[in-house]
Design a protein around this motif. Structure first.
Motif, PDB file in Angstrom:
ATOM      1  N   LYS A  19      39.844  39.945  10.785  1.00 21.19           N
ATOM      2  CA  LYS A  19      40.137  40.655   9.539  1.00 21.19           C
ATOM      3  C   LYS A  19      40.770  39.724   8.506  1.00 21.19           C
ATOM      4  N   GLY A  20      40.284  39.844   7.270  1.00 19.13           N
ATOM      5  CA  GLY A  20      40.837  39.093   6.161  1.00 19.13           C
ATOM      6  C   GLY A  20      40.428  37.636   6.098  1.00 19.13           C
ATOM      7  N   LEU A  21      39.582  37.201   7.024  1.00 22.62           N
ATOM      8  CA  LEU A  21      39.197  35.789   7.068  1.00 22.62           C
ATOM      9  C   LEU A  21      37.968  35.538   6.207  1.00 22.62           C
ATOM     10  N   PRO A  22      38.043  34.581   5.271  1.00 19.53           N
ATOM     11  CA  PRO A  22      36.851  34.187   4.515  1.00 19.53           C
ATOM     12  C   PRO A  22      35.984  33.244   5.357  1.00 19.53           C
ATOM     13  N   HIS A  23      35.184  32.421   4.721  1.00 18.55           N
ATOM     14  CA  HIS A  23      34.280  31.522   5.429  1.00 18.55           C
ATOM     15  C   HIS A  23      35.094  30.382   6.047  1.00 18.55           C
ATOM     16  N   GLY A  24      35.375  30.496   7.313  1.00 18.77           N
ATOM     17  CA  GLY A  24      36.207  29.496   7.964  1.00 18.77           C
ATOM     18  C   GLY A  24      36.485  29.868   9.401  1.00 18.77           C
ATOM     19  N   ILE A  25      37.357  29.094  10.028  1.00 15.79           N
ATOM     20  CA  ILE A  25      37.777  29.336  11.405  1.00 15.79           C
ATOM     21  C   ILE A  25      39.254  29.674  11.368  1.00 15.79           C
ATOM     22  N   GLY A  26      39.591  30.898  11.790  1.00 12.55           N
ATOM     23  CA  GLY A  26      40.969  31.361  11.755  1.00 12.55           C
ATOM     24  C   GLY A  26      41.662  31.222  13.096  1.00 12.55           C
ATOM     25  N   PRO A  27      42.955  31.549  13.152  1.00  7.31           N
ATOM     26  CA  PRO A  27      43.712  31.392  14.394  1.00  7.31           C
ATOM     27  C   PRO A  27      43.207  32.261  15.533  1.00  7.31           C
ATOM     28  N   VAL A  68      27.120  33.414  25.086  1.00  9.83           N
ATOM     29  CA  VAL A  68      27.366  33.156  23.661  1.00  9.83           C
ATOM     30  C   VAL A  68      28.592  33.932  23.209  1.00  9.83           C
ATOM     31  N   LEU A  69      29.422  33.288  22.397  1.00  2.00           N
ATOM     32  CA  LEU A  69      30.505  33.972  21.690  1.00  2.00           C
ATOM     33  C   LEU A  69      30.346  33.681  20.206  1.00  2.00           C
ATOM     34  N   LEU A  70      30.270  34.742  19.406  1.00  4.32           N
ATOM     35  CA  LEU A  70      30.159  34.616  17.955  1.00  4.32           C
ATOM     36  C   LEU A  70      31.403  35.192  17.296  1.00  4.32           C
ATOM     37  N   ILE A  71      31.941  34.450  16.331  1.00  5.60           N
ATOM     38  CA  ILE A  71      33.163  34.845  15.641  1.00  5.60           C
ATOM     39  C   ILE A  71      32.936  34.715  14.135  1.00  5.60           C
ATOM     40  N   HIS A  72      33.413  35.707  13.388  1.00  7.01           N
ATOM     41  CA  HIS A  72      33.128  35.757  11.954  1.00  7.01           C
ATOM     42  C   HIS A  72      34.282  36.447  11.239  1.00  7.01           C
ATOM     43  N   GLY A  73      34.540  36.037  10.025  1.00  7.09           N
ATOM     44  CA  GLY A  73      35.528  36.724   9.204  1.00  7.09           C
ATOM     45  C   GLY A  73      34.902  37.864   8.422  1.00  7.09           C
ATOM     46  N   ASP A  74      35.634  38.964   8.288  1.00  6.76           N
ATOM     47  CA  ASP A  74      35.059  40.109   7.562  1.00  6.76           C
ATOM     48  C   ASP A  74      35.115  39.932   6.048  1.00  6.76           C
ATOM     49  N   SER A  75      35.754  38.846   5.573  1.00  7.38           N
ATOM     50  CA  SER A  75      35.802  38.571   4.135  1.00  7.38           C
ATOM     51  C   SER A  75      34.959  37.359   3.762  1.00  7.38           C
ATOM     52  N   ASP A  76      34.013  37.026   4.600  1.00  9.50           N
ATOM     53  CA  ASP A  76      33.143  35.870   4.373  1.00  9.50           C
ATOM     54  C   ASP A  76      32.121  36.214   3.293  1.00  9.50           C
ATOM     55  N   THR A  77      32.179  35.493   2.171  1.00 14.57           N
ATOM     56  CA  THR A  77      31.224  35.715   1.092  1.00 14.57           C
ATOM     57  C   THR A  77      30.113  34.669   1.089  1.00 14.57           C
ATOM     58  N   VAL A  78      30.203  33.670   1.962  1.00 10.51           N
ATOM     59  CA  VAL A  78      29.169  32.632   2.054  1.00 10.51           C
ATOM     60  C   VAL A  78      28.073  33.074   3.018  1.00 10.51           C
ATOM     61  N   VAL A  79      28.485  33.426   4.224  1.00 13.54           N
ATOM     62  CA  VAL A  79      27.576  34.020   5.209  1.00 13.54           C
ATOM     63  C   VAL A  79      28.182  35.376   5.557  1.00 13.54           C
ATOM     64  N   PRO A  80      27.691  36.453   4.973  1.00 14.28           N
ATOM     65  CA  PRO A  80      28.304  37.767   5.203  1.00 14.28           C
ATOM     66  C   PRO A  80      28.346  38.141   6.680  1.00 14.28           C
ATOM     67  N   VAL A  81      29.367  38.919   7.032  1.00 14.01           N
ATOM     68  CA  VAL A  81      29.579  39.287   8.434  1.00 14.01           C
ATOM     69  C   VAL A  81      28.396  40.066   9.011  1.00 14.01           C
ATOM     70  N   ALA A  82      27.565  40.632   8.154  1.00 14.70           N
ATOM     71  CA  ALA A  82      26.361  41.315   8.651  1.00 14.70           C
ATOM     72  C   ALA A  82      25.486  40.371   9.466  1.00 14.70           C
ATOM     73  N   ALA A  83      25.557  39.067   9.185  1.00 14.40           N
ATOM     74  CA  ALA A  83      24.769  38.092   9.948  1.00 14.40           C
ATOM     75  C   ALA A  83      25.201  38.068  11.408  1.00 14.40           C
ATOM     76  N   LEU A  84      26.495  38.255  11.666  1.00 13.67           N
ATOM     77  CA  LEU A  84      26.967  38.320  13.046  1.00 13.67           C
ATOM     78  C   LEU A  84      26.358  39.524  13.758  1.00 13.67           C
ATOM     79  N   HIS A  85      26.422  40.675  13.130  1.00 12.58           N
ATOM     80  CA  HIS A  85      25.921  41.896  13.776  1.00 12.58           C
ATOM     81  C   HIS A  85      24.415  41.801  14.037  1.00 12.58           C
ATOM     82  N   ARG A  86      23.705  41.194  13.111  1.00 10.15           N
ATOM     83  CA  ARG A  86      22.260  41.012  13.304  1.00 10.15           C
ATOM     84  C   ARG A  86      21.983  40.074  14.479  1.00 10.15           C
ATOM     85  N   ALA A  87      22.758  38.997  14.565  1.00  9.03           N
ATOM     86  CA  ALA A  87      22.585  38.042  15.656  1.00  9.03           C
ATOM     87  C   ALA A  87      22.924  38.679  17.000  1.00  9.03           C
ATOM     88  N   VAL A  88      24.016  39.426  17.045  1.00  6.68           N
ATOM     89  CA  VAL A  88      24.420  40.078  18.291  1.00  6.68           C
ATOM     90  C   VAL A  88      23.323  41.030  18.774  1.00  6.68           C
TER      91      VAL A  88
END
Length: 198
Positions: A173-181, A137-157
């Motif tokens: 860093k700086g990514l809101p709810h989305g897929i960044g480069p 599994v690879l999980l990727i998350h933006g630290d500026s996500d206000t829809v699904v907070p990044v804490a959800a990634l850490h909990r899943a990991v």
């Protein structure tokens, strides 16, 4: 298999295919529409309704939608003459929840699960009791996500590691709810690794 987020549809996530196709020229990309009309947005589709983001609602919703996605996967694999070892599940947001939920409960392990900006529905004893497959599994998350907070990634990991599932993760860093480069590049590398380097 590309699983879209809440209020979108398959056309939304199939936009990743041209980028990934350059790295995986022989891959077949499929992005189904979720089974239900989106109840809150008034447009798009949903895998399950979300009136709140509680653990109980996410788990119940994922369980309801799982048979639909499982049947779709079985049908697509049969049509292509492939097996789960040739399958990568990619999901964004609610689609990530579905990719994780279904991918960890298939009779045979998929090649891998790539999740963006999502969460794991059902952790601890629930996951341990229902787990039937341990794909990487690879999980990727933006630290500026206000829809699904990044804490959800850490909990899943933490939950995946506790279940002895090989999991990698990245916070953009700086990514809101989305897929960044960064996430797109790392996701492509991950898919090449699990699908080609075997």
């Amino acid at each position: 298999m590309l699983c879209h987020g809440f209020g979108a549809d398959g056309e939304d996530l199939i936009g990743l295919a041209p980028h990934l196709q350059r790295m995986l020229p022989d891959a077949l990309f499929v992005a189904p529409d979720a089974p239900e009309p989106c109840t809150m947005a008034g447009f798009g589709r949903q895998w399950f309704s979300l009136t709140n983001f509680s653990e109980e609602e996410r788990l119940a919703g994922a369980r309801r939608a799982a048979p639909v996605l499982d049947a779709f996967l079985d049908d697509e694999l049969a049509k292509a003459g492939l097996t789960d070892e040739n399958l990568a599940l990619v999901g964004f947001s609610q689609g990530c929840m579905m990719a994780l939920h279904v991918g960890l409960r298939r009779p045979r392990a998929a090649a891998g699960i790539l999740g963006y900006s999502g969460a794991l529905a059902g952790v601890g004893p629930i996951l341990e009791a229902e787990l039937t497959a341990r794909p990487p599994v690879l999980l990727i998350h933006g630290d500026s996500d206000t829809v699904v907070p990044v804490a959800a990634l850490h909990r899943a990991v933490a939950a995946l590691k506790a279940a002895e599932i090989g999991v990698q993760w990245h916070v953009e860093k700086g990514l809101p709810h989305g897929i960044g480069p960064e996430g797109l590049a790392l996701g492509g590398e991950f898919l090449c690794r699990v699908l080609l380097d075997r």
